[in-house]
Motif scaffolding. Structure first.
Motif, PDB file in Angstrom:
ATOM      1  N   MET A 193       0.813  -1.221   0.000  1.00 18.70           N
ATOM      2  CA  MET A 193       0.000   0.000   0.000  1.00 18.70           C
ATOM      3  C   MET A 193       0.847   1.273   0.000  1.00 18.70           C
ATOM      4  SD  MET A 193      -3.050  -1.276  -0.049  1.00 18.70           S
ATOM      5  CE  MET A 193      -4.199   0.007   0.491  1.00 18.70           C
ATOM      6  N   ASN A 194       2.093   1.193  -0.393  1.00 20.75           N
ATOM      7  CA  ASN A 194       2.968   2.368  -0.458  1.00 20.75           C
ATOM      8  C   ASN A 194       2.303   3.467  -1.300  1.00 20.75           C
ATOM      9  OD1 ASN A 194       5.060   4.222  -1.046  1.00 20.75           O
ATOM     10  ND2 ASN A 194       6.606   2.619  -0.993  1.00 20.75           N
ATOM     11  N   PRO A 195       2.169   4.689  -0.761  1.00 16.54           N
ATOM     12  CA  PRO A 195       1.509   5.764  -1.522  1.00 16.54           C
ATOM     13  C   PRO A 195       2.247   6.152  -2.797  1.00 16.54           C
ATOM     14  CG  PRO A 195       2.503   6.613   0.507  1.00 16.54           C
ATOM     15  CD  PRO A 195       2.534   5.120   0.596  1.00 16.54           C
ATOM     16  N   LEU A 196       3.506   5.733  -2.947  1.00 15.70           N
ATOM     17  CA  LEU A 196       4.255   6.012  -4.165  1.00 15.70           C
ATOM     18  C   LEU A 196       3.528   5.470  -5.399  1.00 15.70           C
ATOM     19  CD1 LEU A 196       6.911   6.945  -5.562  1.00 15.70           C
ATOM     20  CD2 LEU A 196       7.841   4.665  -5.037  1.00 15.70           C
ATOM     21  N   HIS A 197       2.673   4.475  -5.196  1.00 18.04           N
ATOM     22  CA  HIS A 197       1.999   3.831  -6.315  1.00 18.04           C
ATOM     23  C   HIS A 197       0.556   4.299  -6.490  1.00 18.04           C
ATOM     24  CE1 HIS A 197       5.523   1.333  -6.282  1.00 18.04           C
ATOM     25  NE2 HIS A 197       5.279   0.982  -5.035  1.00 18.04           N
ATOM     26  N   ALA A 198       0.152   5.315  -5.706  1.00 18.59           N
ATOM     27  CA  ALA A 198      -1.239   5.777  -5.786  1.00 18.59           C
ATOM     28  C   ALA A 198      -1.392   7.290  -5.682  1.00 18.59           C
ATOM     29  CB  ALA A 198      -2.069   5.105  -4.682  1.00 18.59           C
ATOM     30  N   ASP A 199      -0.539   7.939  -4.921  1.00 20.40           N
ATOM     31  CA  ASP A 199      -0.713   9.359  -4.586  1.00 20.40           C
ATOM     32  C   ASP A 199       0.186  10.226  -5.468  1.00 20.40           C
ATOM     33  OD1 ASP A 199      -0.638  11.903  -3.418  1.00 20.40           O
ATOM     34  OD2 ASP A 199      -0.819  11.106  -1.382  1.00 20.40           O
ATOM     35  N   PRO A 200      -0.398  11.021  -6.392  1.00 22.04           N
ATOM     36  CA  PRO A 200       0.423  11.838  -7.285  1.00 22.04           C
ATOM     37  C   PRO A 200       1.343  12.808  -6.546  1.00 22.04           C
ATOM     38  CG  PRO A 200      -1.818  11.708  -8.114  1.00 22.04           C
ATOM     39  CD  PRO A 200      -1.835  11.100  -6.740  1.00 22.04           C
ATOM     40  N   ALA A 201       0.853  13.424  -5.469  1.00 21.28           N
ATOM     41  CA  ALA A 201       1.676  14.379  -4.727  1.00 21.28           C
ATOM     42  C   ALA A 201       2.863  13.677  -4.079  1.00 21.28           C
ATOM     43  CB  ALA A 201       0.828  15.089  -3.665  1.00 21.28           C
ATOM     44  N   PHE A 202       2.623  12.505  -3.515  1.00 26.64           N
ATOM     45  CA  PHE A 202       3.708  11.738  -2.886  1.00 26.64           C
ATOM     46  C   PHE A 202       4.734  11.319  -3.936  1.00 26.64           C
ATOM     47  CE2 PHE A 202       5.864   8.090  -1.127  1.00 26.64           C
ATOM     48  CZ  PHE A 202       5.968   8.360   0.226  1.00 26.64           C
ATOM     49  N   ALA A 203       4.246  10.892  -5.111  1.00 28.93           N
ATOM     50  CA  ALA A 203       5.160  10.477  -6.176  1.00 28.93           C
ATOM     51  C   ALA A 203       6.050  11.629  -6.622  1.00 28.93           C
ATOM     52  CB  ALA A 203       4.358   9.924  -7.351  1.00 28.93           C
ATOM     53  N   LYS A 204       5.494  12.827  -6.699  1.00 25.31           N
ATOM     54  CA  LYS A 204       6.294  13.990  -7.101  1.00 25.31           C
ATOM     55  C   LYS A 204       7.370  14.294  -6.070  1.00 25.31           C
ATOM     56  CE  LYS A 204       2.951  16.302 -10.121  1.00 25.31           C
ATOM     57  NZ  LYS A 204       3.789  16.126 -11.329  1.00 25.31           N
ATOM     58  N   LEU A 205       7.045  14.139  -4.788  1.00 25.62           N
ATOM     59  CA  LEU A 205       8.046  14.351  -3.742  1.00 25.62           C
ATOM     60  C   LEU A 205       9.188  13.347  -3.854  1.00 25.62           C
ATOM     61  CD1 LEU A 205       5.808  15.074  -0.612  1.00 25.62           C
ATOM     62  CD2 LEU A 205       7.294  16.694  -1.810  1.00 25.62           C
ATOM     63  N   ALA A 206       8.856  12.165  -4.394  1.00 30.75           N
ATOM     64  CA  ALA A 206       9.870  11.126  -4.561  1.00 30.75           C
ATOM     65  C   ALA A 206      10.630  11.265  -5.873  1.00 30.75           C
ATOM     66  CB  ALA A 206       9.211   9.751  -4.495  1.00 30.75           C
ATOM     67  N   GLY A 207      10.280  12.297  -6.679  1.00 30.51           N
ATOM     68  CA  GLY A 207      11.013  12.559  -7.905  1.00 30.51           C
ATOM     69  C   GLY A 207      10.407  11.979  -9.168  1.00 30.51           C
ATOM     70  N   PHE A 208       9.148  11.513  -9.097  1.00 33.06           N
ATOM     71  CA  PHE A 208       8.493  10.941 -10.265  1.00 33.06           C
ATOM     72  C   PHE A 208       7.379  11.870 -10.758  1.00 33.06           C
ATOM     73  CE2 PHE A 208      10.172   7.325  -7.865  1.00 33.06           C
ATOM     74  CZ  PHE A 208      10.879   6.659  -8.859  1.00 33.06           C
ATOM     75  N   ASP A 209       7.109  11.810 -12.048  1.00 27.76           N
ATOM     76  CA  ASP A 209       6.056  12.653 -12.621  1.00 27.76           C
ATOM     77  C   ASP A 209       4.681  12.270 -12.094  1.00 27.76           C
ATOM     78  OD1 ASP A 209       7.934  14.005 -14.121  1.00 27.76           O
ATOM     79  OD2 ASP A 209       7.643  12.764 -15.908  1.00 27.76           O
ATOM     80  N   ARG A 210       4.505  10.993 -11.798  1.00 29.75           N
ATOM     81  CA  ARG A 210       3.218  10.480 -11.316  1.00 29.75           C
ATOM     82  C   ARG A 210       3.492   9.130 -10.650  1.00 29.75           C
ATOM     83  NH1 ARG A 210       3.553  10.103 -16.845  1.00 29.75           N
ATOM     84  NH2 ARG A 210       3.099   8.077 -17.849  1.00 29.75           N
ATOM     85  N   PRO A 211       2.499   8.521 -10.021  1.00 30.66           N
ATOM     86  CA  PRO A 211       2.727   7.231  -9.364  1.00 30.66           C
ATOM     87  C   PRO A 211       3.271   6.182 -10.331  1.00 30.66           C
ATOM     88  CG  PRO A 211       0.656   8.166  -8.624  1.00 30.66           C
ATOM     89  CD  PRO A 211       1.132   9.049  -9.741  1.00 30.66           C
ATOM     90  N   ILE A 212       4.140   5.329  -9.823  1.00 25.32           N
ATOM     91  CA  ILE A 212       4.777   4.298 -10.643  1.00 25.32           C
ATOM     92  C   ILE A 212       4.193   2.926 -10.299  1.00 25.32           C
ATOM     93  CG2 ILE A 212       6.918   5.589 -10.906  1.00 25.32           C
ATOM     94  CD1 ILE A 212       8.150   3.797  -8.736  1.00 25.32           C
ATOM     95  N   LEU A 213       4.399   1.988 -11.213  1.00 28.16           N
ATOM     96  CA  LEU A 213       3.973   0.616 -10.970  1.00 28.16           C
ATOM     97  C   LEU A 213       4.963  -0.054 -10.018  1.00 28.16           C
ATOM     98  CD1 LEU A 213       1.795  -1.458 -11.911  1.00 28.16           C
ATOM     99  CD2 LEU A 213       3.454  -2.251 -13.608  1.00 28.16           C
ATOM    100  N   HIS A 214       4.472  -0.912  -9.165  1.00 22.18           N
ATOM    101  CA  HIS A 214       5.329  -1.657  -8.249  1.00 22.18           C
ATOM    102  C   HIS A 214       6.342  -2.489  -9.022  1.00 22.18           C
ATOM    103  CE1 HIS A 214       1.403  -0.998  -6.418  1.00 22.18           C
ATOM    104  NE2 HIS A 214       1.906  -1.217  -5.221  1.00 22.18           N
ATOM    105  N   GLY A 215       7.569  -2.550  -8.516  1.00 24.41           N
ATOM    106  CA  GLY A 215       8.568  -3.396  -9.145  1.00 24.41           C
ATOM    107  C   GLY A 215       8.140  -4.853  -9.175  1.00 24.41           C
ATOM    108  N   LEU A 216       7.524  -5.326  -8.085  1.00 33.65           N
ATOM    109  CA  LEU A 216       7.081  -6.714  -8.055  1.00 33.65           C
ATOM    110  C   LEU A 216       5.888  -6.953  -8.975  1.00 33.65           C
ATOM    111  CD1 LEU A 216       7.498  -7.801  -4.322  1.00 33.65           C
ATOM    112  CD2 LEU A 216       8.819  -8.535  -6.315  1.00 33.65           C
ATOM    113  N   ALA A 217       5.161  -5.888  -9.332  1.00 36.98           N
ATOM    114  CA  ALA A 217       4.119  -6.046 -10.344  1.00 36.98           C
ATOM    115  C   ALA A 217       4.763  -6.291 -11.711  1.00 36.98           C
ATOM    116  CB  ALA A 217       3.216  -4.818 -10.390  1.00 36.98           C
ATOM    117  N   SER A 218       5.801  -5.525 -12.038  1.00 37.39           N
ATOM    118  CA  SER A 218       6.532  -5.760 -13.293  1.00 37.39           C
ATOM    119  C   SER A 218       7.096  -7.181 -13.318  1.00 37.39           C
ATOM    120  CB  SER A 218       7.671  -4.743 -13.447  1.00 37.39           C
ATOM    121  OG  SER A 218       7.173  -3.428 -13.514  1.00 37.39           O
ATOM    122  N   TYR A 219       7.607  -7.624 -12.191  1.00 32.88           N
ATOM    123  CA  TYR A 219       8.134  -8.986 -12.040  1.00 32.88           C
ATOM    124  C   TYR A 219       7.056 -10.014 -12.387  1.00 32.88           C
ATOM    125  CZ  TYR A 219      10.515 -12.748  -9.283  1.00 32.88           C
ATOM    126  OH  TYR A 219      11.127 -13.891  -8.830  1.00 32.88           O
TER     127      TYR A 219
END
Length: 289
Positions: A193-219
Motif C-alpha cells: 500500500m505504499n503511496p508512491l503507487h497511488a498518490d500523485p503528490a507523494f510520487a512527485k516528492l519522490a522525484g516521479f512525474d506520477r505514481p509508478i507501478l510496483h517493481g514486483l508487479a513488473s516482475y
C-alpha cells in the motif's frame, strides 16, 4: 555501526503462518493485467475459480508476505540492521519453486537475513523467506536484495556477480505486455500500500512525474508473459525466476520482454518501448521444466 553483520546473520529466523484463498489469487492476477479479454479461455484460467491456475510469483504476496512490507520489517525489526529506510531500494528478487502453489492454502514462512554484501557505496542485504506447507514440505524460497545506500565500506564480501549480458543474437521471442492506467491501484490491494503507487503528490516528492507501478508487479507481468507466450500457459513449468530492478514503469506503459532460450534456461530482458527501450528488469533468468 548501522549494520552489525555478525548479529544479522546469526539471528534466529522469524516464523509466521500465512494463508490465502482463490479470491487472493484472482485479485493478484487482475493486478498484473490478467483477464482483459474475459472471453479468452487462456485468460479466464487466471481469473476464474473454475480450474484456476496460480502464477509462481503469487508467492510474493501470499498471505500479505514479501510485497506487504518486508523492507520495513528488515529496517525496523531485524537484529543487527538499523538503517535509514529512505536509503533503501528493492534492488533484486529471486524465487525458487519447490512445488506448485495451490489456489488456496496455508504456509509457514521462515524469514532471515541470509547475506550482507559490501558494494562500497552501498550494502546489499539479502532477505530470504522459505515457505513450507502443513506437512512441512517446501513450497518456495524467495530472496529479496535490499540496497542500502551509504551503508557499504565495512570490508565485507562483495557477493557474487550476476550474469548480465544477453546473448549476441536476436531473441527467440519478443512478448509485449500492455499495462492499464489503474493497474497499480489494483495491484496494491494484494498488500503493498505504499503511496508512491497511488498518490500523485507523494510520487512527485519522490522525484516521479506520477505514481509508478510496483517493481514486483513488473516482475509478475513478465512472468505471466513468459508462461503465456513460451510455456504454453503452464505455470508449473517455472522452476526459478531471478531479476534485478533496473527502472520504473508508469501505469499505462508497456513492458516488452525479449526471450533467449538455451535448453531449460531462459535469459530475459524487459524494457519500456514508450521510453526508447529503457530497461525495467535486467540480469533476468528463468529456469523451466
Amino acid at each position: 555501526m548501522p549494520i552489525d553483520v555478525s548479529a544479522a546473520l546469526s539471528a534466529a529466523p522469524t516464523v509466521s503462518e500465512v494463508s490465502w484463498t482463490e479470491r487472493d489469487v484472482i485479485l493478484y492476477h487482475l493486478g498484473l493485467g490478467a483477464g482483459v479479454d474475459s472471453l479468452d479461455p487462456a485468460e479466464l484460467g487466471w481469473v476464474y475459480e473454475k480450474g484456476l491456475r496460480v502464477l509462481p510469483t503469487f508467492a510474493m504476496v501470499a498471505g500479505r508476505g514479501v510485497s506487504a512490507g518486508a523492507p520495513s520489517r528488515v529496517g525496523m525489526n531485524m537484529p543487527g540492521i538499523d538503517i535509514d529506510l529512505r536509503k533503501v531500494l528493492h534492488g533484486g528478487q529471486s524465487l525458487t519453486l519447490h512445488a506448485p502453489i495451490p489456489a488456496s492454502g496455508a504456509a509457514m514462512i521462515s524469514s532471515r537475513v541470509a547475506n550482507v554484501w559490501d558494494k562500497g557505496k552501498a550494502a546489499v542485504i539479502v532477505f530470504e523467506q522459505s515457505a513450507t506447507d502443513a506437512d512441512g514440505k517446501p513450497l518456495w524460497t524467495s530472496a529479496m536484495q535490499i540496497w542500502a545506500r551509504g551503508e557499504g565500506g565495512f570490508g565485507g564480501d562483495a557477493g557474487p556477480e550476476a550474469p548480465g549480458a544477453v546473448p549476441e543474437r536476436d531473441p527467440d521471442k519478443v512478448l509485449v505486455s500492455p499495462t492499464s492506467t489503474q493497474q497499480a491501484l489494483v495491484y496494491r490491494l494484494s498488500g503493498d500500500m505504499n503511496p508512491l503507487h497511488a498518490d500523485p503528490a507523494f510520487a512527485k516528492l519522490a522525484g516521479f512525474d506520477r505514481p509508478i507501478l510496483h517493481g514486483l508487479a513488473s516482475y509478475g507481468v513478465v512472468c505471466k508473459a513468459v508462461v503465456d507466450g513460451v510455456l504454453g500457459g503452464d505455470p508449473v513449468r517455472v522452476q526459478s525466476f531471478s531479476v534485478r530492478f533496473a527502472g520504473s514503469l508508469y501505469p499505462g506503459e508497456s513492458i516488452e520482454t525479449a526471450v533467449w532460450r538455451s535448453g531449460d534456461a531462459l535469459t530475459l530482458l524487459a524494457t519500456c518501448p514508450e521510453r526508447d527501450g529503457q530497461p525495467v528488469l535486467t540480469h533476468a533468468t528463468m529456469e523451466v521444466r
